[in-house]
Design a protein around this motif. Structure first.
Motif: not given
Ligand code: MG
Ligand code: TZP
Length: 227
Positions: A51, A79-80, A96, A98-99
């Motif tokens: 992150k 992740n992401d 998540g 929001e993604d």
């Molecule tokens: Mg995410």
């Protein structure tokens, strides 16, 4: 999205649950060298969740992590960074809610990557189900200091609802405040996987904790009543 199977030759194919092992002990780490260290301890599912680095440095971490995996049967989730995950050939991606707006889920699915989605409420669960992901995560089960979230802990009862609702359809991953001491209680819900950051990466003896978690989880054969 494809089901969870770790055999490299099976990637890109879909399977019914009986042939697909649960994720089990699922450490979430922020550095590639954790991937190496934990694989050495027998971990076969892991997520790299970076992150605090820019895209290029994150990519380097993913490259390093993948180099450690070599041809081992490790289910490596990113992740992401779904585009980099596709580009470099990760096993899966964790996103998540929001993604979900930004990620191109069609591209991700076509590339054969697994998708895990975080949920924190029934509403989010409904939204995740619409995407037909490879697994569904529920968090935080307990208080966590690893992530700031507007959600109070879900608790065991809520986790039990997720497991009961989703049984035979989607693997469930519990996350948030999970420790070795709490693992037994979680196991009793029938959840197939527990994910954790602190319990492993901040442990005095991460090797010991990892081994104990793996031992505890070994006998789990969740989702006994298959569809
Ligand atoms: Mg995410
Ligand atoms: N998502 C829900 S809780 C959480 C994330 C990423 C943090 C889990 O960290 P810890 O240290 O295992 O509570």
């Amino acid at each position: 999205f494809p089901k969870l199977c770790y055999q490299p030759e099976l990637i890109g194919q879909t399977f019914n649950f009986p042939n697909c092992p649960e994720l089990g002990i699922y450490p979430v780490v922020d550095k590639a060298d954790w991937v190496e260290k934990l694989i050495d301890e027998g971990i076969n599912t892991i997520q790299l969740r970076v992150k605090d680095l820019d895209d290029e440095s994150t990519k380097q971490q993913i490259v390093s992590a993948l180099a450690y995996l070599n041809d081992k049967s490790v289910r490596f989730f990113v992740n992401d960074h779904w585009q980099t995950a596709i580009e470099l050939g990760a096993y899966g991606v964790h996103l998540g809610q929001e993604d979900l707006h930004d990620a191109n889920l069609k591209t991700l699915a076509e590339a054969g990557l697994r998708l895990g989605i975080s949920t924190h409420s029934y509403w989010e669960l409904a939204r995740a189900l619409a995407v037909n992901p490879s697994y569904i995560a529920l968090g935080p089960i307990y208080e966590t200091t690893s992530k700031q979230m507007p959600f109070s802990p879900q608790g065991i009862e809520r986790l039990q609802q997720w497991v009961d609702l989703l049984k035979s359809h989607y693997p469930v991953v519990a996350i948030g405040g999970i420790t070795l001491e709490r693992a037994e209680q979680l196991k009793a819900t029938g959840v197939g996987s527990v994910a954790m950051i602190t319990a492993i990466t901040q442990a005095n003896d991460y090797k010991k904790v990892t081994r104990q978690l793996l031992d505890l989880w070994q006998e789990i054969s969740s989702y006994p009543d298959q569809v």
